[in-house]
Design a protein around this motif. Structure first.
Motif, PDB file in Angstrom:
ATOM      1  N   LYS A 112       0.822  -1.215   0.000  1.00 41.47           N
ATOM      2  CA  LYS A 112       0.000   0.000   0.000  1.00 41.47           C
ATOM      3  C   LYS A 112       0.857   1.266   0.000  1.00 41.47           C
ATOM      4  O   LYS A 112       0.438   2.310   0.502  1.00 41.47           O
ATOM      5  N   ARG A 113       2.060   1.163  -0.557  1.00 43.17           N
ATOM      6  CA  ARG A 113       2.983   2.301  -0.507  1.00 43.17           C
ATOM      7  C   ARG A 113       2.429   3.541  -1.205  1.00 43.17           C
ATOM      8  O   ARG A 113       2.836   4.661  -0.890  1.00 43.17           O
ATOM      9  N   ASN A 114       1.514   3.364  -2.133  1.00 42.24           N
ATOM     10  CA  ASN A 114       0.936   4.506  -2.859  1.00 42.24           C
ATOM     11  C   ASN A 114      -0.339   5.034  -2.213  1.00 42.24           C
ATOM     12  O   ASN A 114      -0.922   6.007  -2.700  1.00 42.24           O
ATOM     13  N   VAL A 115      -0.777   4.394  -1.140  1.00 41.24           N
ATOM     14  CA  VAL A 115      -1.990   4.820  -0.450  1.00 41.24           C
ATOM     15  C   VAL A 115      -1.693   6.079   0.362  1.00 41.24           C
ATOM     16  O   VAL A 115      -0.650   6.185   1.025  1.00 41.24           O
ATOM     17  N   VAL A 116      -2.613   7.030   0.333  1.00 40.43           N
ATOM     18  CA  VAL A 116      -2.464   8.264   1.106  1.00 40.43           C
ATOM     19  C   VAL A 116      -2.996   8.020   2.520  1.00 40.43           C
ATOM     20  O   VAL A 116      -4.108   7.523   2.697  1.00 40.43           O
ATOM     21  N   LEU A 117      -2.187   8.354   3.503  1.00 48.23           N
ATOM     22  CA  LEU A 117      -2.608   8.154   4.886  1.00 48.23           C
ATOM     23  C   LEU A 117      -3.735   9.122   5.257  1.00 48.23           C
ATOM     24  O   LEU A 117      -3.702  10.296   4.875  1.00 48.23           O
ATOM     25  N   PRO A 118      -4.720   8.671   5.995  1.00 51.33           N
ATOM     26  CA  PRO A 118      -5.814   9.560   6.415  1.00 51.33           C
ATOM     27  C   PRO A 118      -5.332  10.559   7.460  1.00 51.33           C
ATOM     28  O   PRO A 118      -4.392  10.297   8.208  1.00 51.33           O
ATOM     29  N   HIS A 119      -5.979  11.719   7.518  1.00 51.68           N
ATOM     30  CA  HIS A 119      -5.621  12.728   8.515  1.00 51.68           C
ATOM     31  C   HIS A 119      -6.069  12.303   9.900  1.00 51.68           C
ATOM     32  O   HIS A 119      -5.442  12.651  10.907  1.00 51.68           O
ATOM     33  N   ASP A 120      -7.158  11.563   9.963  1.00 54.40           N
ATOM     34  CA  ASP A 120      -7.699  11.120  11.246  1.00 54.40           C
ATOM     35  C   ASP A 120      -7.203   9.707  11.531  1.00 54.40           C
ATOM     36  O   ASP A 120      -7.553   8.752  10.832  1.00 54.40           O
ATOM     37  N   ASP A 121      -6.369   9.574  12.564  1.00 52.59           N
ATOM     38  CA  ASP A 121      -5.811   8.272  12.898  1.00 52.59           C
ATOM     39  C   ASP A 121      -6.858   7.287  13.387  1.00 52.59           C
ATOM     40  O   ASP A 121      -6.611   6.071  13.402  1.00 52.59           O
ATOM     41  N   PHE A 122      -8.011   7.771  13.792  1.00 53.78           N
ATOM     42  CA  PHE A 122      -9.042   6.881  14.326  1.00 53.78           C
ATOM     43  C   PHE A 122      -9.640   5.967  13.256  1.00 53.78           C
ATOM     44  O   PHE A 122     -10.297   4.977  13.577  1.00 53.78           O
ATOM     45  N   VAL A 123      -9.427   6.301  11.995  1.00 51.12           N
ATOM     46  CA  VAL A 123      -9.972   5.448  10.941  1.00 51.12           C
ATOM     47  C   VAL A 123      -9.053   4.267  10.617  1.00 51.12           C
ATOM     48  O   VAL A 123      -9.415   3.392   9.836  1.00 51.12           O
ATOM     49  N   LEU A 124      -7.851   4.241  11.194  1.00 55.83           N
ATOM     50  CA  LEU A 124      -6.964   3.092  10.995  1.00 55.83           C
ATOM     51  C   LEU A 124      -7.596   1.845  11.612  1.00 55.83           C
ATOM     52  O   LEU A 124      -8.260   1.920  12.653  1.00 55.83           O
ATOM     53  N   TYR A 125      -7.357   0.716  11.000  1.00 55.55           N
ATOM     54  CA  TYR A 125      -7.981  -0.536  11.433  1.00 55.55           C
ATOM     55  C   TYR A 125      -7.418  -0.958  12.790  1.00 55.55           C
ATOM     56  O   TYR A 125      -6.212  -1.120  12.959  1.00 55.55           O
ATOM     57  N   ASP A 126      -8.305  -1.137  13.750  1.00 59.54           N
ATOM     58  CA  ASP A 126      -7.901  -1.553  15.099  1.00 59.54           C
ATOM     59  C   ASP A 126      -8.784  -2.725  15.510  1.00 59.54           C
ATOM     60  O   ASP A 126      -9.697  -2.580  16.326  1.00 59.54           O
ATOM     61  N   GLY A 127      -8.521  -3.873  14.935  1.00 58.20           N
ATOM     62  CA  GLY A 127      -9.341  -5.060  15.137  1.00 58.20           C
ATOM     63  C   GLY A 127      -9.181  -5.651  16.514  1.00 58.20           C
ATOM     64  O   GLY A 127      -8.636  -5.025  17.427  1.00 58.20           O
TER      65      GLY A 127
END
Length: 543
Positions: A255-270
């Motif tokens: 996913k090196r070309n994926v743009v990181l979201p500004h809001d860290d809360f949307v990162l997957y936290d399973g």
């Protein structure tokens, strides 16, 4: 405490009563029955065996006198064996963290250790018991079984002992810090005993008894370890840390070309899957791409990782610069072999009869450790605690830094003594070597014990055996680095007919210049360490 009313470790934490929560450990450890471990009924320290040192100290002598190997071959075989001893911890760590847990790994490889010791003892028996033609093969088999057993134990026994203290408890947390001091102390009690009594037994009563006694000590150590099983606290294995780390790297690269979201809360936290959840940090943002769900994709191990997984890898990456400085530090520690060469060229007689064996000065190193560990724990820590406000007295990094300073001083002392010895034309007493051995022992009390504590405390719960193994690998890599440095210095300085700094005849060389060179390398390493320490962000503070 009555364990019959406690829920299983799979039960929800909310099912525990307030009284249970107050009296149980808060780190997820369980007792031998799988129930949450009680602070009052469990907790012990692991035994340290002296068998390893009983073989190490006199191995070259056995190879040359009993197996009739040439000096170069014996030295090479010794180095290969020692390298195996300090690489094997990585295998033990992976097994412990992934499948067996630390307790079962220690028990399993204690068994391998005992088989190896028994095989070595058999190889030292009379020709009637074993053919001389197969004696070297039998000895080598036992030697490497012992190396694998000992090595795999190394990465587990220290962390397992520290597991007996709850790091979240304000009463037990200082005891955990103190534990590493006494763990190292116990190790050198075995080292001093082996370097004196065991070497004397091997020299005076033969190798059958000389190997048989360490073998018996290994059996007794395992028996003592097993006797404490009901008291220990256990942490369950939580899957392969190496596989999890590789999953994060592979997913981030994909996913090196994926743009990181500004809001860290949307990162997957399973789901935590039995592991302690870690909070997101802002370092090494590239790795965060492994936790970005693209197009609502479902969790897949090699495509979408949890924030906890990512943070575990970040914790390892944060420690790597400090770990690298430990390699150069261990390169300094192994220069004791050249201290022996220096000592052989000095005046060794006390009075008219007694001559001091140069190898016996290794006991000065052990004595320095045995004296300074209690002094540090009982005097230095309380004073430093008042000055710094840190409950440990000195932080792990401050302690390592102090040890690196002492290692520079040790090599400077060795260089100064050698320069004066050359000027004195062999009339200098071997007693002048005592300060360099003491300084090196003092540096280990600060730096090496600090490293043990650092790799345990800064590692995620699920990766403590792995990080401990990385710490032990600095010995192996430091030994290899020392071999490279010695080879380069010898070949570079021996040009044009010159014998070089490290000559076969020490009086024709300049060992003092080599010691100054190592002191310079150690000084550069100290500067690099200080820079790394200033940039390092404590995992406990981040999470």
């Amino acid at each position: 405490m009555d364990h019959t009313h406690k829920p299983s470790p799979l039960a929800d934490e909310a099912a525990l009563t307030n009284e249970d929560k107050a009296s149980n450990t808060g780190d997820g450890s369980v007792d031998v029955k799988g129930n949450p471990a009680s602070k009052h009924s469990t907790g012990t320290e692991c035994l340290e065996q002296l068998s390893f040192f009983g073989i190490q100290y006199n191995l070259v002598t056995f190879l040359t006198t009993k197996l009739h190997q040439r000096n170069a071959a014996a030295a090479r075989n010794y180095t290969m064996w020692q390298g195996t001893c300090y690489v094997a911890p990585l295998a033990g760590a992976i097994l412990a963290d992934s499948f067996l847990g630390r307790y079962r790994t220690v028990v399993a490889f204690f068994s391998v250790y005992i088989i190896g010791m028994g095989t070595m003892t058999l190889s030292a028996a009379s020709p009637a018991a074993i053919s001389r033609s197969i004696q070297p093969a039998v000895f080598s088999l036992g030697l490497y079984l012992m190396a694998i057993g000992s090595g795999c134990i190394k990465s587990c026994v220290g962390p397992f002992g520290a597991d007996q203290f709850d790091g979240g408890d304000p009463v037990e947390r200082p005891k955990k810090s103190s534990y590493f001091n006494w763990f190292y102390f116990a190790m050198y009690v075995g080292g001093l005993t082996s370097g004196t009594a065991m070497v004397w037994v091997q020299d005076n009563y033969g190798w059958l008894i000389g190997f048989g006694v360490p073998a018996l000590c290994t059996v007794l150590a395992m028996a003592s370890f097993l006797l404490g099983s009901r008291m220990y606290r256990y942490h369950k294995p939580r899957g392969s840390p190496v596989v999890r780390a590789c999953q994060v790297v592979v997913a981030a690269v994909r996913k090196r070309n994926v743009v990181l979201p500004h809001d860290d809360f949307v990162l997957y936290d399973g789901p935590a899957e039995g592991r302690q959840k870690l909070k997101h940090t802002d370092q090494f943002r590239f790795l965060d791409k492994a936790a970005v769900a693209v197009g609502g994709e479902a969790a897949q191990p090699w495509r979408l990782c949890t924030v906890t997984q990512v943070e575990e890898v970040k914790a390892i990456v944060r420690m790597l610069p400090v770990w690298a400085t430990g390699i150069v530090y261990c390169m300094v520690l192994v220069q004791q072999s050249l201290f022996l060469v220096q000592g052989r060229a000095m005046r060794r007689r006390l009075g008219s009869a007694f001559a001091i064996p140069p190898a016996s000065l290794n006991s000065i190193y052990a004595v320095a450790v045995l004296v300074l560990v209690p002094l540090y724990d009982r005097a230095v820590v309380p004073i430093a605690r008042r000055l710094t406000g840190n409950e440990r007295g000195l932080s792990e990094l401050q302690r390592i830094g102090a040890g690196l300073v002492l290692s520079v001083a040790a090599m400077a002392a060795a260089a100064t003594v050698e320069g004066r010895r050359l000027a004195a034309a062999g009339e200098m007493s071997i007693a002048w070597q005592v300060p360099q051995y003491m300084l090196l022992g003092a540096s280990a009390v600060f730096a090496y014990v600090g490293q043990l504590e650092f790799f345990y405390n800064q590692a995620p719960d699920s990766m403590r055996s792995l990080c401990s193994a990385l710490g032990h690998m600095t010995w192996s890599l430091g030994s290899y680095l020392s071999s490279i440095v010695v080879t380069i210095v010898s070949s570079t300085t021996a040009r044009g007919g010159s014998p070089g700094w490290i000559a076969d005849e020490i009086n024709d060389g300049h060992l003092d210049r080599f010691f100054w060179f190592v002191a310079g390398l150690s000084s550069i390493n100290l500067v690099v360490f200080v820079c790394c320490a200033k940039r390092y962000k404590d995992n406990n503070e981040l999470h």
